[in-house]
Write an enzyme that holds these catalytic residues in place. Structure first.
Site, short mmCIF file in Angstrom:
data_model
loop_
_atom_site.label_atom_id
_atom_site.label_comp_id
_atom_site.label_asym_id
_atom_site.label_seq_id
_atom_site.Cartn_x
_atom_site.Cartn_y
_atom_site.Cartn_z
N THR A 75 -17.07 5.41 -14.70
CA THR A 75 -16.71 4.89 -16.03
C THR A 75 -15.23 5.16 -16.31
O THR A 75 -14.50 4.28 -16.77
CB THR A 75 -17.61 5.55 -17.10
OG1 THR A 75 -18.96 5.19 -16.82
CG2 THR A 75 -17.23 5.10 -18.49
N ASN A 154 -25.03 -3.66 -9.80
CA ASN A 154 -25.93 -2.51 -9.86
C ASN A 154 -27.37 -2.88 -10.19
O ASN A 154 -28.28 -2.13 -9.91
CB ASN A 154 -25.43 -1.49 -10.88
CG ASN A 154 -25.04 -2.13 -12.19
OD1 ASN A 154 -24.20 -3.03 -12.25
ND2 ASN A 154 -25.66 -1.67 -13.26
N GLN A 182 -21.13 0.62 -6.55
CA GLN A 182 -22.39 0.45 -5.82
C GLN A 182 -22.16 0.07 -4.36
O GLN A 182 -23.06 0.23 -3.54
CB GLN A 182 -23.24 -0.65 -6.49
CG GLN A 182 -23.75 -0.29 -7.87
CD GLN A 182 -24.86 0.75 -7.85
OE1 GLN A 182 -25.47 1.03 -6.82
NE2 GLN A 182 -25.13 1.33 -9.00
N SER A 202 -17.53 6.22 -7.31
CA SER A 202 -18.17 7.34 -8.00
C SER A 202 -19.03 8.12 -7.01
O SER A 202 -19.75 7.51 -6.21
CB SER A 202 -19.05 6.78 -9.12
OG SER A 202 -19.72 7.81 -9.80
N ALA A 203 -18.96 9.46 -7.07
CA ALA A 203 -19.65 10.27 -6.06
C ALA A 203 -21.17 10.20 -6.15
O ALA A 203 -21.86 10.22 -5.14
CB ALA A 203 -19.20 11.73 -6.19
N HIS A 204 -21.70 10.08 -7.39
CA HIS A 204 -23.16 10.26 -7.51
C HIS A 204 -23.97 9.07 -7.01
O HIS A 204 -25.20 9.14 -6.94
CB HIS A 204 -23.56 10.67 -8.93
CG HIS A 204 -23.55 9.59 -9.95
ND1 HIS A 204 -24.69 8.93 -10.33
CD2 HIS A 204 -22.56 9.06 -10.70
CE1 HIS A 204 -24.39 8.05 -11.28
NE2 HIS A 204 -23.10 8.12 -11.52
N THR A 243 -7.59 19.88 -15.56
CA THR A 243 -7.81 20.70 -14.36
C THR A 243 -8.76 19.99 -13.40
O THR A 243 -9.84 19.54 -13.81
CB THR A 243 -8.38 22.07 -14.77
OG1 THR A 243 -7.41 22.69 -15.62
CG2 THR A 243 -8.66 22.96 -13.56
N CYS A 329 -34.98 -0.26 -23.43
CA CYS A 329 -35.52 1.10 -23.55
C CYS A 329 -35.64 1.88 -22.24
O CYS A 329 -36.27 2.93 -22.20
CB CYS A 329 -36.90 1.12 -24.20
SG CYS A 329 -36.95 0.18 -25.70
C1 LIG Z 1 -21.48 -0.89 -10.99
C2 LIG Z 1 -21.30 0.39 -11.75
N1 LIG Z 1 -20.15 0.60 -12.40
C3 LIG Z 1 -19.91 1.74 -13.08
C4 LIG Z 1 -20.86 2.74 -13.17
C5 LIG Z 1 -20.54 4.00 -13.93
O1 LIG Z 1 -20.31 5.06 -13.04
P1 LIG Z 1 -20.43 6.59 -13.54
O2 LIG Z 1 -21.89 6.82 -13.78
O3 LIG Z 1 -19.89 7.41 -12.41
O4 LIG Z 1 -19.61 6.71 -14.78
C6 LIG Z 1 -22.10 2.54 -12.52
C7 LIG Z 1 -23.16 3.56 -12.62
O5 LIG Z 1 -23.98 3.58 -13.48
C8 LIG Z 1 -22.31 1.34 -11.80
O6 LIG Z 1 -23.46 1.12 -11.18
#
Ligand SMILES: Cc1ncc(COP(=O)(O)O)c(C=O)c1O
Length: 387
Positions: A75, A154, A182, A202-204, A243, A329
């Site tokens: 994000t 996503n 993604q 994004s790492a997760h 930091t 929801c």
């Molecule tokens: C295509 C896409 N963009 C942005 C995000 C946001 O990433 P983050 O959860 O690391 O803020 C996500 C995850 O939900 C995503 O799938």
């Protein structure tokens, strides 16, 4: 019987790979210095760990380490890319372009800028979710300064032709940002081959920790100038004060290195499992619609609508399988999926949709269990509806 519940929501987030956790651990309790502390060994070691993480991220996407800005996640990377680059482009034009299927962390900053005086065009996708080069080319003008199109969606998993969109933008002197959150680690990506100027990751989503990500910012051909969103201590060469989260960056780096080493083999395995899931579900129940592109999609994504069934009720009926739904929801956002709406899925089929997200830790046993569970639940709900 697999261990329950079965996790099939890998587009929402992924389990952290134990090898990533292992790499992170010493940085909580041993090399816990501030990477900006230049006067002692704790700081030097932390800085070295950050440098290594940055290198690993850069290598995964064909970038240089100094082109990587570390952030708190996808994000922030998307917001920094879009809001950071536009002030420097004002003198060249006022037109910005994105697609209706983008994640909210791209769409909402773009819409805000639209309200603030930028002229925004939101390009509609094809019914399979594809944002074509022609659709982008058709809206570009002399005043266009930025195009942002995601690499992989996503929700429906559709892969966009970003190399072609990148080439088009480069030829017209327009900057190109891609939300590759993604796609990174799942499909081949290279910022030079694909003519990308700004790329978010994004790492997760790649078996790393939550709360850390990166933004690639091209340094030359053409050099991309950014203004920071945060002012402060001048970390990340002034582009992202705060930091640096050393253990998280180490996790991001390790996750990126593993993704680079294992992507090809892993994606082939996951694709096979997805096809097995799709075949097993369609073999047991009729009236299923595939949302998104048939073949040009993330290996681990299957998005299906089950005619006549409510997605929420379906999820309640299959609590041993963790998936997500396009209906309201099920996420932080109370609206039904804007992506399914954009690709023309009816309201009824949007309510009847489920997203199956397969990943590194998904097994064939889990897939067979999930397929049977879904088929049984759909059959039962349809019978209840008919009676
Ligand atoms: C295509 C896409 N963009 C942005 C995000 C946001 O990433 P983050 O959860 O690391 O803020 C996500 C995850 O939900 C995503 O799938």
């Amino acid at each position: 019987m697999p261990k329950l519940p079965v996790y099939l929501d890998n587009q929402a987030t992924t389990r952290v790979d134990p090898r990533v956790v292992e790499a992170m651990l010493p940085h909580f309790t041993m090399t816990y210095g501030n990477a900006a502390s230049v006067s002692h060994r704790f700081g030097w070691e932390a800085a070295e760990a950050v440098d290594r993480g940055r290198e690993q991220v850069a290598r995964l996407i064909g970038a240089e380490a100094r082109e990587i800005i570390l952030t708190s996640g996808g994000t922030e990377s998307n917001n920094l890319a879009i809001k950071g680059v536009l002030p420097g482009l004002k003198s060249r034009g006022n037109h910005i372009v994105t697609a209706a299927t983008e994640h909210k962390s791209v769409l909402d900053p773009m819409k805000r800028l639209g309200r603030e005086g930028w002229e925004l065009t939101v390009v509609p996708p094809a019914p399979d979710g594809l944002v074509s080069v022609d659709a982008i080319a058709a809206v570009l003008t002399e005043r266009t300064v930025l195009v942002s199109v995601m690499a992989a969606n996503n929700e429906v998993g559709t892969l966009n032709p970003i190399a072609a969109i990148g080439r088009l933008c480069r030829a017209r002197g327009i900057l190109f940002h891609t939300d590759a959150i993604q796609a990174v680690g799942k499909v081949p990506l290279d910022v030079n081959d694909d003519s990308i100027d700004l790329l978010s990751l994004s790492a997760h989503k790649i078996y790393g920790p939550k709360g850390v990500g990166a933004l690639f910012v091209r340094r030359r051909d053409p050099p991309v100038r950014l203004v920071p969103l945060f002012d402060g201590g001048g970390h990340e060469r002034g582009f992202r004060s705060g930091t640096v989260a050393v253990p998280l960056v180490v996790g991001l780096g390790e996750a990126a290195a593993l993704a680079g080493q294992e992507r090809a083999e892993e994606s082939a395995r996951i694709l096979e499992l997805r096809e097995r899931l799709h075949a097993a579900i369609s073999g047991q129940i009729p009236a299923i619609h595939l949302n998104g592109h048939k073949t040009q999609r993330l290996p681990g994504n299957l998005n299906l609508s089950f005619a006549g069934v409510d997605g929420e009720a379906l999820m309640m009926a299959m609590r041993d399988v963790a998936v997500s739904s396009g209906s309201a929801c099920t996420s932080a956002n109370p609206e039904p999926s804007h992506v399914l709406r954009a690709i023309g899925v009816t309201e009824e089929l949007t309510r009847a949709s489920l997203r199956f997200g397969l990943g590194r830790f998904t097994t064939a046993e889990e897939i067979d269990f999930a397929a049977d569970t879904v088929a049984r639940a759909v059959t039962r709900l349809r019978a209840a509806e008919a009676s």
